[in-house]
Structure formats: C-alpha cells, structure tokens
Design a protein around this motif. Sequence first.
Motif, PDB file in Angstrom:
ATOM      1  N   UNK A 268       0.850  -1.202   0.000  1.00 19.84           N
ATOM      2  CA  UNK A 268       0.000   0.000   0.000  1.00 19.84           C
ATOM      3  C   UNK A 268       0.880   1.245   0.000  1.00 19.84           C
ATOM      4  N   UNK A 269       1.834   1.290   0.917  1.00 20.72           N
ATOM      5  CA  UNK A 269       2.715   2.462   1.006  1.00 20.72           C
ATOM      6  C   UNK A 269       3.616   2.594  -0.220  1.00 20.72           C
TER       7      UNK A 269
ATOM      8  N   UNK B  75      -2.452  16.358  -0.463  1.00 17.70           N
ATOM      9  CA  UNK B  75      -3.741  15.723  -0.729  1.00 17.70           C
ATOM     10  C   UNK B  75      -3.603  14.623  -1.782  1.00 17.70           C
ATOM     11  N   UNK B  76      -2.793  14.871  -2.807  1.00 14.49           N
ATOM     12  CA  UNK B  76      -2.584  13.868  -3.850  1.00 14.49           C
ATOM     13  C   UNK B  76      -1.926  12.623  -3.256  1.00 14.49           C
TER      14      UNK B  76
ATOM     15  N   UNK C 226      -2.590   6.842  -1.374  1.00 15.29           N
ATOM     16  CA  UNK C 226      -2.670   5.849  -0.300  1.00 15.29           C
ATOM     17  C   UNK C 226      -4.088   5.312  -0.147  1.00 15.29           C
ATOM     18  N   UNK C 227      -5.082   6.177  -0.311  1.00 19.88           N
ATOM     19  CA  UNK C 227      -6.478   5.736  -0.245  1.00 19.88           C
ATOM     20  C   UNK C 227      -6.767   4.752  -1.380  1.00 19.88           C
ATOM     21  N   UNK C 228      -6.325   5.082  -2.591  1.00 22.09           N
ATOM     22  CA  UNK C 228      -6.534   4.172  -3.722  1.00 22.09           C
ATOM     23  C   UNK C 228      -5.841   2.843  -3.456  1.00 22.09           C
TER      24      UNK C 228
ATOM     25  N   UNK D  20      -7.989   5.813 -10.683  1.00 16.10           N
ATOM     26  CA  UNK D  20      -7.149   6.907 -11.178  1.00 16.10           C
ATOM     27  C   UNK D  20      -7.663   7.550 -12.464  1.00 16.10           C
ATOM     28  N   UNK D  21      -8.390   6.815 -13.288  1.00 16.86           N
ATOM     29  CA  UNK D  21      -8.801   7.356 -14.587  1.00 16.86           C
ATOM     30  C   UNK D  21     -10.308   7.474 -14.752  1.00 16.86           C
TER      31      UNK D  21
END
Length: 187
Positions: A11-12, A103-104, A109-111, A144-145
């Motif tokens: 994840x990280x 924020x990005x 990390x959320x994705x 992402x898209x």
Amino acid sequence: MVSLLQLWVPILLAGFAVFVASSIIHMVLPFHKSDYLGLPNEDEVRAAIQKSTPGPGQYVIPYCKGGAEMKEPAMQAKWVEGPVGLLLLRPTGMMNMTPFLSQWFVYTLVVSTLVAYLAIHTLPVGTAYLTVFRVVGTAAWLCYAGGAPINAIWKSVPWRVAGKEAIDGLVYACLTAGVFGWLWPHG
C-alpha cells in the motif's frame, strides 16, 4: 486469506510509486504542457472578475437558477450569445503546491488501500503475479482514470486532455498492480 495488515508495505510503496511517477509526468515530461490555454485578453478578464470580487469556488456562465429561468428569452439569448463555460477560482495569493501534493499523496494511499481491500476479498494467498496484476490494475485504473470521461462529458474538459489523464491513470494502475503482484503474500 490475506489480511489488509499483510499489505501495508505494498500500500505504502504503491502510493509512493504513483506519487513519484505523477510528479515526473507532470513536472518533467512535456506530456501535459498543452492541457491549458491562456485567454488572448487575460488582463481584461481578470479585471472584470476582480471587479465583481467572487470568492473561491466553481462558477458557471451563464448562471441559471432553475428550469423556469432557463425558458426565459433573456436567458436563452445569453446561451446563444456566449460565452458558455465553467470557471474555477482559488483563493488569491501565490500558489503553494504543498497542500495539493499532500492531498494527492493521501489520495494515492487511499486508492492503494481500496484496491488492497478488494484484492484480499478476491485473491487468496499464493495467487500468481499476473492474476494479482490484472485484478489490482483494473481496480486502480478505475480509481485513477474513472473521472476523466466524466469531466469531459459534464465539464467540457477537452477529450484529448481526458485521454491523457486516462493514460496517466493507466501508468499509475500498472505501477500499483506491479507492486502488489511483486509483494503479494505467498504463504
């Protein structure tokens, strides 16, 4: 079954890889240089906006409060005469990229966490790299898209820009999928 805790490293790492790749795509490569256009009379437009002192927000021109007003001849004339568009205004002052980049990074990390959550419920321990890549990559690409065509349809973002954003999303998805495939638990 794989637990979310077992995937904290992918994840990280995936979030970081996407953050670095997006920085390269947007700041080093010329891929997005033509995404924004300048107005030929920018100073006049800026002066008109400053005169009305709107706060930060999203504005539409011409503005219509509802369906009844849309039917009025004066409003219909505004649509025909133009301009027709959306205007996004930010607070005045020098642009500070730190909040945007922060924020990005949180979003990456959320994705990664969301695709990990999906993966742990669909893929067992020991799943082959390509299978992990396919499942995680598809989910990450949607994250992402997925907004690119929506913005092209509803906000008039040019389709060529939406297409480039979808390509960016594919790169980010492949990085995410590659990291998860590489680090997927094998027993």
